[in-house]
Design a protein around this motif. Structure first.
Motif, PDB file in Angstrom:
ATOM      1  N   ALA A  92      -2.287 -16.828 -25.056  1.00  8.67           N
ATOM      2  CA  ALA A  92      -2.155 -17.084 -23.616  1.00  8.67           C
ATOM      3  C   ALA A  92      -0.891 -16.437 -23.066  1.00  8.67           C
ATOM      4  N   GLU A  93       0.183 -16.439 -23.857  1.00  8.53           N
ATOM      5  CA  GLU A  93       1.439 -15.807 -23.422  1.00  8.53           C
ATOM      6  C   GLU A  93       1.255 -14.304 -23.279  1.00  8.53           C
ATOM      7  N   VAL A  94       0.534 -13.724 -24.227  1.00  9.67           N
ATOM      8  CA  VAL A  94       0.298 -12.274 -24.186  1.00  9.67           C
ATOM      9  C   VAL A  94      -0.550 -11.910 -22.973  1.00  9.67           C
ATOM     10  N   HIS A  95      -1.579 -12.706 -22.707  1.00  6.10           N
ATOM     11  CA  HIS A  95      -2.466 -12.426 -21.578  1.00  6.10           C
ATOM     12  C   HIS A  95      -1.740 -12.567 -20.241  1.00  6.10           C
ATOM     13  N   ASN A  96      -0.695 -13.383 -20.217  1.00  5.09           N
ATOM     14  CA  ASN A  96       0.069 -13.575 -18.972  1.00  5.09           C
ATOM     15  C   ASN A  96       1.246 -12.619 -18.848  1.00  5.09           C
ATOM     16  N   ALA A  97       1.510 -11.859 -19.904  1.00  9.02           N
ATOM     17  CA  ALA A  97       2.639 -10.922 -19.875  1.00  9.02           C
ATOM     18  C   ALA A  97       2.300  -9.718 -18.997  1.00  9.02           C
ATOM     19  N   PRO A  98       3.303  -9.065 -18.416  1.00  7.90           N
ATOM     20  CA  PRO A  98       3.043  -7.864 -17.601  1.00  7.90           C
ATOM     21  C   PRO A  98       2.380  -6.771 -18.441  1.00  7.90           C
ATOM     22  N   PRO A  99       1.249  -6.241 -18.014  1.00  5.65           N
ATOM     23  CA  PRO A  99       0.570  -5.182 -18.776  1.00  5.65           C
ATOM     24  C   PRO A  99       1.469  -3.970 -18.999  1.00  5.65           C
ATOM     25  N   GLU A 100       2.302  -3.678 -18.021  1.00  9.79           N
ATOM     26  CA  GLU A 100       3.195  -2.520 -18.151  1.00  9.79           C
ATOM     27  C   GLU A 100       4.122  -2.669 -19.353  1.00  9.79           C
ATOM     28  N   ALA A 101       4.611  -3.895 -19.570  1.00  7.45           N
ATOM     29  CA  ALA A 101       5.528  -4.145 -20.686  1.00  7.45           C
ATOM     30  C   ALA A 101       4.805  -4.016 -22.018  1.00  7.45           C
ATOM     31  N   LEU A 102       3.599  -4.552 -22.095  1.00  6.83           N
ATOM     32  CA  LEU A 102       2.835  -4.476 -23.336  1.00  6.83           C
ATOM     33  C   LEU A 102       2.471  -3.032 -23.664  1.00  6.83           C
ATOM     34  N   ALA A 103       2.023  -2.293 -22.668  1.00  3.53           N
ATOM     35  CA  ALA A 103       1.607  -0.906 -22.895  1.00  3.53           C
ATOM     36  C   ALA A 103       2.782  -0.037 -23.338  1.00  3.53           C
ATOM     37  N   SER A 104       3.932  -0.229 -22.697  1.00  4.23           N
ATOM     38  CA  SER A 104       5.107   0.589 -23.039  1.00  4.23           C
ATOM     39  C   SER A 104       5.627   0.270 -24.431  1.00  4.23           C
ATOM     40  N   MET A 105       5.405  -0.955 -24.883  1.00  3.95           N
ATOM     41  CA  MET A 105       5.853  -1.375 -26.204  1.00  3.95           C
ATOM     42  C   MET A 105       5.169  -0.554 -27.304  1.00  3.95           C
ATOM     43  N   PHE A 106       3.919  -0.142 -27.038  1.00  2.00           N
ATOM     44  CA  PHE A 106       3.142   0.581 -28.041  1.00  2.00           C
ATOM     45  C   PHE A 106       2.797   2.010 -27.617  1.00  2.00           C
ATOM     46  N   GLY A 107       3.087   2.361 -26.374  1.00  2.00           N
ATOM     47  CA  GLY A 107       2.692   3.670 -25.877  1.00  2.00           C
ATOM     48  C   GLY A 107       1.191   3.762 -25.689  1.00  2.00           C
ATOM     49  N   ALA A 108       0.577   2.670 -25.255  1.00  2.00           N
ATOM     50  CA  ALA A 108      -0.880   2.607 -25.115  1.00  2.00           C
ATOM     51  C   ALA A 108      -1.327   3.025 -23.721  1.00  2.00           C
ATOM     52  N   ASP A 109      -2.495   3.641 -23.654  1.00  2.00           N
ATOM     53  CA  ASP A 109      -3.081   3.993 -22.363  1.00  2.00           C
ATOM     54  C   ASP A 109      -3.662   2.762 -21.671  1.00  2.00           C
ATOM     55  N   THR A 110      -4.319   1.914 -22.477  1.00  2.00           N
ATOM     56  CA  THR A 110      -5.001   0.748 -21.915  1.00  2.00           C
ATOM     57  C   THR A 110      -4.777  -0.474 -22.803  1.00  2.00           C
ATOM     58  N   ILE A 111      -5.080  -1.638 -22.240  1.00  2.85           N
ATOM     59  CA  ILE A 111      -4.996  -2.906 -22.966  1.00  2.85           C
ATOM     60  C   ILE A 111      -6.342  -3.602 -22.850  1.00  2.85           C
ATOM     61  N   LEU A 112      -6.840  -4.103 -23.979  1.00  2.00           N
ATOM     62  CA  LEU A 112      -8.095  -4.842 -23.980  1.00  2.00           C
ATOM     63  C   LEU A 112      -7.808  -6.332 -24.159  1.00  2.00           C
ATOM     64  N   TYR A 113      -8.199  -7.112 -23.156  1.00  2.14           N
ATOM     65  CA  TYR A 113      -8.073  -8.565 -23.210  1.00  2.14           C
ATOM     66  C   TYR A 113      -9.462  -9.155 -23.475  1.00  2.14           C
ATOM     67  N   VAL A 114      -9.553 -10.039 -24.461  1.00  2.00           N
ATOM     68  CA  VAL A 114     -10.823 -10.692 -24.772  1.00  2.00           C
ATOM     69  C   VAL A 114     -10.625 -12.204 -24.736  1.00  2.00           C
ATOM     70  N   THR A 115     -11.555 -12.891 -24.076  1.00  4.31           N
ATOM     71  CA  THR A 115     -11.535 -14.355 -24.017  1.00  4.31           C
ATOM     72  C   THR A 115     -12.823 -14.889 -24.626  1.00  4.31           C
ATOM     73  N   ILE A 116     -12.682 -15.856 -25.529  1.00 10.43           N
ATOM     74  CA  ILE A 116     -13.850 -16.512 -26.119  1.00 10.43           C
ATOM     75  C   ILE A 116     -14.159 -17.756 -25.295  1.00 10.43           C
ATOM     76  N   HIS A 117     -15.291 -17.745 -24.604  1.00  7.70           N
ATOM     77  CA  HIS A 117     -15.694 -18.895 -23.801  1.00  7.70           C
ATOM     78  C   HIS A 117     -16.547 -19.885 -24.605  1.00  7.70           C
ATOM     79  N   GLU A 118     -17.309 -19.365 -25.557  1.00 10.31           N
ATOM     80  CA  GLU A 118     -18.152 -20.254 -26.369  1.00 10.31           C
ATOM     81  C   GLU A 118     -18.281 -19.699 -27.778  1.00 10.31           C
ATOM     82  N   TRP A 119     -18.214 -20.601 -28.738  1.00 13.21           N
ATOM     83  CA  TRP A 119     -18.327 -20.264 -30.164  1.00 13.21           C
ATOM     84  C   TRP A 119     -18.785 -21.546 -30.834  1.00 13.21           C
ATOM     85  N   ASP A 120     -20.093 -21.741 -30.876  1.00 16.79           N
ATOM     86  CA  ASP A 120     -20.594 -23.062 -31.217  1.00 16.79           C
ATOM     87  C   ASP A 120     -21.916 -22.970 -31.967  1.00 16.79           C
ATOM     88  N   ALA A 121     -22.164 -23.981 -32.807  1.00 19.17           N
ATOM     89  CA  ALA A 121     -23.442 -24.109 -33.502  1.00 19.17           C
ATOM     90  C   ALA A 121     -24.005 -25.491 -33.182  1.00 19.17           C
TER      91      ALA A 121
END
Length: 225
Positions: A92-121
């Motif tokens: 949750a902290e990573v998802h709320n962090a500024p994308p610019e800061a995360l991208a510059s940390m790794f030199g990435a073009d894009t950031i992929l955010y994934v949320t799991i809404h359901e995982w159930d049997a």
């Protein structure tokens, strides 16, 4: 005779039109087409379920899907370690962090955010249905959203042909449901969900620069403009 041939020709056109697959949604994919990203930073998965193993399974399947689509995906374990070194321990902290800061940390073009809404049997009367529901957001290094998708899939091992013997089928259903309930078949379902989200012919992620179809894809867009 000519009237009959005319009807037959018209029907043939309709059938052929129905067989032609629809092309990419150029309006929906326009942000990706404009930026043409090369690399993807997959950050820790946000988990809205109670299964603590769910994010690990999702992260294990994403890099291969992106690589097959022609993008460079940063190693997820290395990303996790470096983020923790910078004080980002929770997804949750990573998802709320500024994308610019995360991208510059790794030199990435894009950031992929994934949320799991359901995982159930769910177990209901000799039947276990395993369900996953994922949401994906691809964001440019400047914070602009380029692409998003949501995919939900369900698996029920009892959806198969009957043996013809009701008692045998009932016994088999009970065993199958118990096995699926004890060890849900999440990983194959997760792989399929990821593949269908990213490789959707109309709204999936376009081929990346390491895909042999990359040049052909963008040349085709230029011709159709």
């Amino acid at each position: 005779m000519s009237y009959g041939k005319g009807i037959l020709a018209a029907l043939l056109v309709v059938v052929l039109a129905g067989c032609v697959s629809t092309g990419p949604d150029t309006e929906f994919l326009q942000p990706v087409h404009e930026h043409k990203p090369r690399s993807v930073l997959i950050v820790p998965v946000k988990n809205e379920t109670i299964d603590v193993q769910a994010p690990t399974s999702v992260l294990a399947t994403l890099p291969m899907v992106l690589a097959e689509r022609g993008y460079y995906a940063f190693p997820v374990n290395t990303v996790k370690t470096l983020l923790e070194n910078e004080g980002y321990y929770e997804a949750a902290e990573v998802h709320n962090a500024p994308p610019e800061a995360l991208a510059s940390m790794f030199g990435a073009d894009t950031i992929l955010y994934v949320t799991i809404h359901e995982w159930d049997a769910k177990y209901i009367i000799l039947s276990t249905t395993t369900t996953v529901d994922f949401e994906y957001r691809l964001v440019n290094h400047d914070g602009t959203e380029l692409w998003h998708a949501r995919k939900s899939l369900a698996y029920n091992p009892n959806n198969q042909n009957s043996s013809g013997n009701p008692l045998v089928d009932l016994f088999a259903m009970a065993i199958t449901a118990a096995i699926e309930r004890a060890a849900p078949n999440y990983l194959p379902l997760t792989r399929t969900a990821n593949a269908e989200a990213f490789r959707n012919g109309q709204r999936g992620l376009p081929p990346g620069p390491y895909d042999p179809l990359y040049i052909e894809y963008y040349n085709g867009l230029a011709i159709n403009e």
